[in-house]
Design an enzyme around this catalytic site. Structure first.
Site, short mmCIF file in Angstrom:
data_model
loop_
_atom_site.label_atom_id
_atom_site.label_comp_id
_atom_site.label_asym_id
_atom_site.label_seq_id
_atom_site.Cartn_x
_atom_site.Cartn_y
_atom_site.Cartn_z
N ASP A 88 -14.02 -23.02 -0.28
CA ASP A 88 -13.48 -21.86 0.43
C ASP A 88 -13.96 -20.56 -0.19
OD1 ASP A 88 -12.03 -20.19 1.99
OD2 ASP A 88 -10.06 -20.73 1.22
N TRP A 105 -3.66 -28.34 -3.17
CA TRP A 105 -4.66 -27.50 -2.51
C TRP A 105 -6.10 -27.97 -2.77
CZ3 TRP A 105 -3.53 -24.28 1.29
CH2 TRP A 105 -2.21 -23.84 1.41
N GLU A 117 -4.38 -25.98 7.26
CA GLU A 117 -3.45 -25.06 6.60
C GLU A 117 -2.20 -24.84 7.45
OE1 GLU A 117 -5.96 -21.65 5.53
OE2 GLU A 117 -6.50 -22.71 3.69
N GLU A 120 -12.63 -11.74 -0.42
CA GLU A 120 -11.34 -12.33 -0.77
C GLU A 120 -11.31 -12.84 -2.22
OE1 GLU A 120 -10.31 -15.64 1.68
OE2 GLU A 120 -8.46 -16.06 0.59
N GLU A 125 -19.41 -13.01 -11.20
CA GLU A 125 -19.33 -14.45 -11.47
C GLU A 125 -19.13 -14.71 -12.97
OE1 GLU A 125 -23.03 -16.57 -10.88
OE2 GLU A 125 -21.98 -18.47 -10.56
N GLU A 134 -20.43 -19.82 8.53
CA GLU A 134 -19.42 -18.77 8.38
C GLU A 134 -19.54 -18.20 6.97
OE1 GLU A 134 -15.35 -19.64 9.80
OE2 GLU A 134 -14.62 -18.65 8.00
N ARG A 177 -5.98 -10.90 4.49
CA ARG A 177 -7.12 -10.66 3.57
C ARG A 177 -7.91 -9.41 3.98
NH1 ARG A 177 -4.75 -14.27 0.29
NH2 ARG A 177 -4.49 -16.23 1.36
N ARG A 224 -11.13 -32.35 -1.93
CA ARG A 224 -11.11 -31.49 -0.75
C ARG A 224 -12.52 -31.16 -0.26
NH1 ARG A 224 -8.51 -25.42 -0.67
NH2 ARG A 224 -9.88 -24.55 0.93
#
Ligand code: GCW
Length: 707
Positions: A384, A561, A305, A412, A530, A406, A182, A355
């Site tokens: 994510d 996923w 992952e 990305e 967005e 984080e 990435r 998830r």
């Protein structure tokens, strides 16, 4: 004659550098002030006294000399002694107290905090740059130079700056072969062909950039870590990178693979509770500190992952983190254990699977089980790095565990540095989000800094994949994200407006039209991006199994996923309610549950993250969901086209190189925004069968919809 010749060459080179704006200098261009503006600083002492001779203090001195020469055209005279003469004085507070007992430096200066103060010392006019640590002195120097470069008054300065949290780090995703996962700004500045680069000039320049915004640590390799990074021969190479970081006060750290004791250590296990494994980590860490005495610690991605982790042996994340933490503890190192642990083979048919629940489900039960030099590193949102997510509930779910947030500087899912997307406004929404722990005001920024639960350590980590491209991130405007991350990590109470104003002045100068236009483009860019890529919290509707860049809303569904938006013929959105959905909302404290549980209360921009609603559902804005999707996509594409018009007004107001580069980027983005608009509008029309009221989206019959 020789002198004259040298002088001419120098002037010529300076002019050439000024003309070719490669972006390499980023916000440290130090371009010359006009003679008029430079006059404001005519009382700046021309003598510089450095109290102490650590590498870091020497760097601070050199930076100040460089900055004064470039911005003011002044040569600072460096003196080791402090004779009674006007001077700029650099040093830590004990040395300053010894020199000037009558001065009263701030009492409770945190590590890395600094003090800028004009003062009379033994009858001379002095400017003190004092700090509790050498590193703080560098930060003070950069702050002073930033003020001068922006033409701000410093005559009677008396300013104390304290970092909001001790952890202000970046993580790079560099692989040892030189590729960056990435990464959109060229190959690694650290590695090439399986080795550390022999020329680390860029690594040193990067450390300087990081230090200039207060970042004090850098993890140099991908969290998807190659075990080979811990081979003894490689550690010796890595130490060269630490050597170029050190003068800038940047600590080096490494991402490690938990199976290393087995894969490279020759053991038949990597079970964290096996004493041989503990011993292996202890010896390995001791070896690292022999080469890198100021080593920062490790980042761990495990059971995520496809990466191996403690679950192989039925052990917990705390078992795994602690065995490494205990090896680091005697040296003062820390472990960042990432909470990005989830099952990517979830059964998509089960509407209760989610998830988003994974981080909390995995880590909340372990609260209190981590050693005090472990920091659980939590992505801002529960999925994510999507274009919009709520704050992760895990921030409020760990009372007896250190945390770091984080954030992803790398764009990305937000346009890969080819679309303009200034992320500071997004980060601020998360950092300011009130978790309402125990019904008190508890913004995320306070929690991660350790203030709410009184934790010894914590803070901010940014994923920043700079590369060998001259301008670091591939796009000059994206550098505002790296700059902004550092400024926010130092002081999350700064406004996005202040940050982008400072960045623009330093990066492009003070031309009023350029300043107004660039700051406005940047501040609007996230909402615009967005509006054509991720409506109402549905997630970034991109190709999630491929490049994470092109439109690909169907790729989210019917796989494990878990980036599901659940769009079907009737409606769209994930039901994450306590009452009828996955129960995710139940992971938040009650005050936040109330905000999200009912669609009537839930903010429009996160509606589809929390609720599955019919396309005809009416938003607070008064529009139906489907019409919002159509309108926002057309509006977004129009607004990018308008970005071009605004940018074109800047011809002659910014240098030609960057003018043309950015114009081409915006033109490209405008085309991509149309591709996105059409892909998403056509997709959602096909699913819903509800035409666009404004008849812009082609209908099934090929005719336009009802007007
Ligand atoms: O968003 C995902 C990225 C992976 C990344 C992972 C992580 C480096 O697509 O490339 O791995 O997150 O953060 O671990």
């Amino acid at each position: 004659m020789l002198r004259f010749a040298l002088g001419t060459t120098f002037v010529f080179l300076m002019a050439a550098t000024a003309a070719a704006e490669t972006g390499a200098e980023a916000w440290l261009r130090y371009s010359a002030l006009s003679p008029q503006a430079a006059k404001t600083y005519q009382h700046l002492p021309r003598k510089l006294v450095r109290l102490g001779d650590s590498a870091v203090l020497k760097t601070a001195q050199q930076e100040l000399v460089l900055g004064a020469a470039q911005i003011l055209g002044e040569t600072l005279r460096v003196s080791e002694n402090s004779s009674p003469e006007d001077a700029i004085i650099l040093g830590t507070l004990p040395r300053i107290r010894a020199l000037a007992p009558a001065l009263h430096p701030p009492q409770n200066l945190e590590p890395d905090g600094y003090w800028l103060k004009t003062a009379k010392i033994h009858g001379s006019e002095c400017l003190v740059i004092g700090a509790s640590t050498d590193r703080g002195v560098i930060y003070g120097v950069f702050a002073l130079l930033g003020k001068i470069a922006r033409g701000e008054a410093i005559a009677d300065i008396d300013e104390v700056q304290q970092p909001f949290a001790p952890i202000r780090w970046v993580n790079q995703s560099d692989n040892l072969d030189g590729r960056i996962e990435r990464g959109y700004g060229g190959p690694s500045i650290f590695f090439a062909n399986g080795n550390v680069r022999s020329d680390l000039t860029r690594a040193s320049a990067y450390a300087r950039l990081l230090a200039s915004v207060g970042i004090n640590g850098c993890t140099i390799n991908n969290v998807n870590a190659a075990p080979g990074i811990l081979e003894d021969s490689f550690i010796a190479q890595v130490s060269h990178i630490a050597d170029v970081f050190r003068p800038w006060g940047v600590q080096l750290s490494l991402s490690v693979d938990l199976s290393s004791p087995k894969v490279i250590g020759g053991l038949d296990t990597f079970d964290p509770l096996d004493p041989r494994v503990a011993e292996w980590w202890r010896k390995k860490v001791d070896e690292i500190y022999r080469h890198v005495p100021d080593f920062g610690g490790f980042v761990v991605k495990a059971d995520s992952e496809g990466r191996l982790g403690p679950s192989t042996y039925g052990r917990t994340a705390a078992d795994a983190a602690n065995v490494i933490a205990r090896a680091l503890k005697p040296h003062g190192g820390v472990v960042f254990y990432r909470a990005f642990v989830y099952n990517h083979h979830l059964d998509w048919r089960d509407l209760k699977n989610d998830r988003a629940k994974a981080a909390y489900d995995n880590f909340h039960p372990l609260d209190g089980a981590f050693d005090d030099n472990v920091i659980v590193q939590i992505k801002n949102g529960p999925i994510d790095f999507q274009v919009r997510e709520p704050a992760s509930p895990l921030f409020a779910g760990l009372r007896r565990t250190n945390e770091s947030i984080e954030l992803q500087i790398t764009q990305e899912y937000t346009g890969q540095q080819r679309h303009l997307c200034f992320l500071v406004p997004m980060w601020k929404e998360v950092l300011d989000f009130d978790m309402r722990v125990d019904s008190n005001s508890t913004p995320v920024k306070d929690i991660v800094a350790g203030r709410v639960f009184h934790r010894p350590v914590g803070g901010f980590v940014g994923v920043a994949n700079v590369g060998m491209d001259a301008n670091w991130l591939g796009s000059p405007l994206s550098m505002a994200n790296l700059y902004g991350f550092g400024r926010l990590a130092w002081d999350p109470n700064l406004s996005a407006e202040k940050i982008i104003d400072d960045w623009t002045r330093l990066t492009f100068g003070a031309d009023p039209l350029a300043l107004k236009t660039i700051t406005s483009l940047q501040l609007n860019s996230w909402h615009v991006y967005e509006s054509y890529t991720g409506p109402l919290g549905a997630g970034t509707l991109t190709n999630i199994v491929g490049n994470h860049y092109d439109p690909g809303p169907e790729s989210s569904e019917e796989n494990g996923w878990g980036q599901w938006h659940r769009a079907d013929h009737q409606g769209i959105g994930m039901d994450r309610t306590i009452a009828t959905g996955t129960g995710y909302i139940g992971q938040y404290p009650p005050g936040v549950q109330e905000l999200y549980e009912s669609p009537a209360n839930c903010p429009d921009n996160l509606l589809l993250f929390f609720h599955h609603v019919p396309y005809t559902y009416t938003l607070h804005s008064g529009k139906t969901v489907i019409q919002h999707v159509y309108d926002s996509h057309y509006d977004g594409a129009d607004r990018v086209r308008d970005f071009i018009a605004q940018w074109k007004m800047l011809e002659g107001h910014v240098d030609d190189d960057r003018y043309r580069d950015i114009l081409a980027r915006l033109q490209y983005q405008a085309g991509e925004a149309i591709v996105w608009r059409d892909a998403i509008c056509n997709w959602i029309y096909r699913l819903s069968g509800i035409p666009d009221q404004k008849a812009r989206v082609p209908t099934a019959s090929g005719l336009q919809g009802n007007r």
